[in-house]
Design an enzyme around this catalytic site. Structure first.
Site: not given
Ligand SMILES: Cc1cc2nc3c(=O)[nH]c(=O)nc-3n(C[C@H](O)[C@H](O)[C@H](O)COP(=O)(O)OP(=O)(O)OC[C@H]3O[C@@H](n4cnc5c(N)ncnc54)[C@H](O)[C@@H]3O)c2cc1C
Length: 448
Positions: A36, A438
């Site tokens: 898988l 920022h």
């Protein structure tokens, strides 16, 4: 056994479709012949990025003095790098197994064979399904080069398992996978040569960005042979491999201790009864699908992921699978290929979304190109001592964003900002309408 949906292949396309369909209440059977997670988890995206992260940490430690940090005698343990990769893969494959059971998906381990669109055989069992989804992925393309069959060469699989570094390595193919391995082995001190048959590495990526990355890696010691078509490979002296190539200037050759072939991948369309469906194919030999719903030319049969050959990327596979399940469930949801990001996890990273300048030119768009050095973002300067980068945005003449291309860390994380703008048809000025935290490197987009 009767199911509403049968899915062949347990990679990103198959397991994403199974999870979505199971959660939507469908009875789902998922066939997987290996593990898988498919190529992505077991031998592709995740293992390569795990190895590359170790190489990046090693590079960072070696360059620590640039940031006034002392880290003397830095070294690495390759066997542990490789075993950490295996640990990461095991953890994520387990996560997929849990998701399948939480979504009520029946997972069958074995090779599925299509008898007809409603009948799948696996081992001695026969499974009936109302809908069928093909998610069988892709496999390594080995070019028909004279002498290659006599050489003990690597594909990505053997390169991932390398526990003893060769002194030198030739990589045939300077595409994304080739360059990621070039970066990894170069960081670990291997003398790398990349032989690429086209005029630039990273086919499909903005040419200017690709050439800047090449310049960066030339400085780090990688040797690039461009416009070089490999003509023959043979065993050289003292166990070395000799790769002969042809350029416009004539013949040349390069010797190395090891050879890695990374010349692309092609869709898996043989050996599991696909011919019993009489699907229509495109002139490029791809399964014909409705690119909005992922349904093939046969009602109730879908194809998603690498088998469709659209982008050969895991995130495209996942989205295609979600769209196909939406269609099966009657939900309004369409596939769009307008803003599929592509990332090269070298150091520095390269990321790209939408149109390149070359594509815009080829389709005759009236386009504009804007470029900024990454140093316009304060965070980039703080964290990238002595490293340059570039951010390039392509717009239409009325400033609608149609492409973005970045060289610089963390390009892989930034590109999604531009991708969402392209998908939503936004203009350059729209970057400024969002408040970016920022300092972040993503603020670069507000500078345009
Ligand atoms: C080295 C490498 C690095 C990569 N790095 C990235 C990356 O950084 N980012 C990215 O987006 N993509 C990357 N890719 C590509 C990515 O792995 C693929 O795009 C992705 O795995 C495609 O998913 P898929 O579900 O279509 O197919 P696959 O992942 O190929 O899965 C298909 C599955 O189907 C199974 N299967 C096939 N036939 C049968 C059958 N008859 N019966 C049962 N099972 C069957 C296979 O065993 C396989 O597990 C990389 C690939 C490689 C090789």
């Amino acid at each position: 056994m009767d199911f509403q949906l049968a899915i062949i292949g347990g990679g990103p396309a198959g397991y994403s479709a199974a999870e979505a369909a199971g959660k939507a209440g469908l009875s789902v059977v998922l066939f997987e012949k290996n593990a898988l997670g498919g190529v992505c988890l077991n031998e592709g995206c995740i293992p390569t990025k795990t190895l590359l992260y170790s190489a990046k940490v090693f590079d960072g430690a070696r360059n620590a003095s640039k940031y006034a940090v002392k880290a003397d005698n830095v070294s690495f343990d390759l066997a542990k790098i490789v075993s950490r990769r295996q640990k990461v893969v095991r953890k994520l494959v387990l996560g997929i197994k849990n998701k399948m059971s939480e979504s009520g998906v029946t997972v069958v381990t074995g090779e599925a064979y299509i008898q007809d669109k409603n009948t799948i055989k696996c081992g001695d069992e026969v499974y009936k399904c109302e809908k069928l989804m093909l998610c069988t992925g892709s496999k390594t393309f080995v070019p028909p080069v004279k002498g290659l069959e006599k050489i003990d060469f690597w594909t990505h699989r053997e390169a991932l398992d390398c526990k003893e570094l060769p002194e030198s390595l030739v990589i045939i193919g300077g595409g994304v996978i080739g360059m990621e391995f070039a970066s990894y082995f170069c960081s670990l001190g291997v003398k790398v040569t990349v032989v690429e048959m086209t005029s630039e590495i990273l086919g499909g990526i903005d040419k200017e960005i690709a050439s800047l990355l090449r310049a960066e890696y030339t400085k780090k010691g990688i040797n690039f042979m461009l416009d070089a078509k490999v003509t023959e490979i043979c065993n050289g002296e003292s166990g070395k491999v000799t790769v002969k190539y042809q350029t416009a200037d004539g013949e040349g050759c390069v010797e190395s201790a090891k050879l890695l072939v990374s010349a692309g991948r092609h869709a898996c369309t043989e050996g599991y009864g696909l011919e019993n469906l009489s699907l229509e194919f495109t002139p490029q030999h791809r399964i014909m699908v409705d690119t909005k719903t992922m349904m093939t030319s046969i009602d109730g049969v879908y194809a998603c992921g690498d088998i469709t050959g659209f982008s050969m990327l895991a995130h495209t596979a996942v989205r295609e699978a979600e769209v196909a399940v939406s269609h099966i469930c009657g939900k309004d949801d369409n596939m769009s290929y307008k803003a599929i990001p592509g990332v090269v996890y070298t150091n520095p990273e390269v990321a790209s979304v939408g149109m390149t300048e070359e594509m815009a030119k080829a389709v005759g768009f009236d386009y504009k190109v804007m470029k900024l050095p990454m140093a316009y973002a304060g965070r980039f300067v703080a964290e990238n001592e002595g490293v340059n980068g570039i951010c390039k945005v392509i717009t239409t003449s009325n400033d609608t964003i149609i492409g973005a291309h970045i060289l610089g860390n963390p390009a892989s994380e930034l590109i999604v900002i531009a991708g969402m703008m392209i998908e939503r048809g936004k203009k350059l000025e729209d970057f400024k309408k969002f408040v970016f935290p920022h300092p972040t490197v993503g603020e670069i987009f507000r500078e345009f």
